[in-house]
Scaffold this active site. Structure first.
Site, PDB file in Angstrom:
ATOM      1  N   THR A   1       0.866  -1.174   0.000  1.00  6.34           N
ATOM      2  CA  THR A   1       0.000   0.000   0.000  1.00  6.34           C
ATOM      3  C   THR A   1       0.903   1.224   0.000  1.00  6.34           C
ATOM      4  O   THR A   1       2.065   1.149   0.382  1.00  6.34           O
ATOM      5  CB  THR A   1      -0.950   0.064   1.219  1.00  6.34           C
ATOM      6  OG1 THR A   1      -0.183   0.037   2.409  1.00  6.34           O
ATOM      7  CG2 THR A   1      -1.939  -1.082   1.202  1.00  6.34           C
ATOM      8  N   SER A   2       0.339   2.343  -0.419  1.00  4.39           N
ATOM      9  CA  SER A   2       1.135   3.556  -0.552  1.00  4.39           C
ATOM     10  C   SER A   2       1.402   4.254   0.769  1.00  4.39           C
ATOM     11  O   SER A   2       2.444   4.850   0.958  1.00  4.39           O
ATOM     12  CB  SER A   2       0.435   4.545  -1.494  1.00  4.39           C
ATOM     13  OG  SER A   2       0.306   3.960  -2.759  1.00  4.39           O
ATOM     14  N   THR A   3       0.439   4.208   1.685  1.00  4.83           N
ATOM     15  CA  THR A   3       0.587   4.955   2.928  1.00  4.83           C
ATOM     16  C   THR A   3       0.239   4.110   4.133  1.00  4.83           C
ATOM     17  O   THR A   3      -0.432   3.079   4.031  1.00  4.83           O
ATOM     18  CB  THR A   3      -0.339   6.195   2.943  1.00  4.83           C
ATOM     19  OG1 THR A   3      -1.695   5.740   2.914  1.00  4.83           O
ATOM     20  CG2 THR A   3      -0.073   7.108   1.762  1.00  4.83           C
TER      21      THR A   3
END
Length: 184
Positions: free
Chosen positions: A8-10
């Site tokens: 996931t990005s964050t």
């Protein structure tokens, strides 16, 4: 062996990461690699996963965008896997590069995904330019500068920049900039 990779990005996307891991386990992945990093950031877990694979293994991801940044990046990953005799499976597309059809579909889908991303970025840039022209877009509010007095007070009490940053929820570099600006 099935080897799973989740990203996931964050940090705020914890549920998304957990869902990917759940799906990868459900299809029988024996080894999982996961990370929370942006698509443009370093991908240490992905590199480790690719290094871990052996001939006959399959690297499994839930979605194409969790794996590659662009068609070129996807091609690089697939080439690295193919050189080791490793296939790639993308669950939501039902694609497996162990077959010629899977390879073709993946290349086409990667091109479409990259095109859509470029179009989205272009629309975003246009929207920001329009908002700036109308005076509605000013960027984010500088949070660290608003805490300058607190930074200087804590610094005066002998607190280290790391302690100050942690106490105020700002970056260490911001603390240094505030202290240096006050000294100048």
């Amino acid at each position: 062996m099935l080897i799973g990779y989740a990203r996931t990005s964050t940090l705020e996307q914890e549920a998304g990461l957990e869902a990917q891991i759940r799906d990868l386990r459900a299809v029988g992945c024996e080894k999982l690699f996961s990370e929370q990093t942006s698509s443009i950031g370093p991908r240490n877990a992905l590199e480790t996963a690719v290094e871990f694979t052996r001939e006959g293994d399959t690297l499994v991801v839930t979605k194409l965008d969790r794996l590659a940044r662009s068609v070129t990046h996807m091609g690089t990953i697939i080439a690295a896997l193919a050189a080791k005799g490793v296939a790639l499976r993308i669950l939501n597309l039902g694609v497996d590069t162990a077959t010629p059809t899977g390879k073709l579909i993946l290349t086409v889908m990667g091109g479409i995904a990259e095109f859509e991303r470029e179009m989205m970025l272009e629309r975003q840039r246009e929207g920001i330019a329009k908002a700036k022209a109308e005076g509605a877009y000013k960027g984010r509010k500088p949070t660290a500068r608003a805490k300058s007095a607190d930074v200087l007070a804590l610094h005066g009490q002998g607190k280290s920049p790391t302690e100050i940053a942690k106490a105020l929820g700002i970056g260490r570099a911001s603390v240094y900039r505030i202290i240096e600006a006050q000294a100048a």
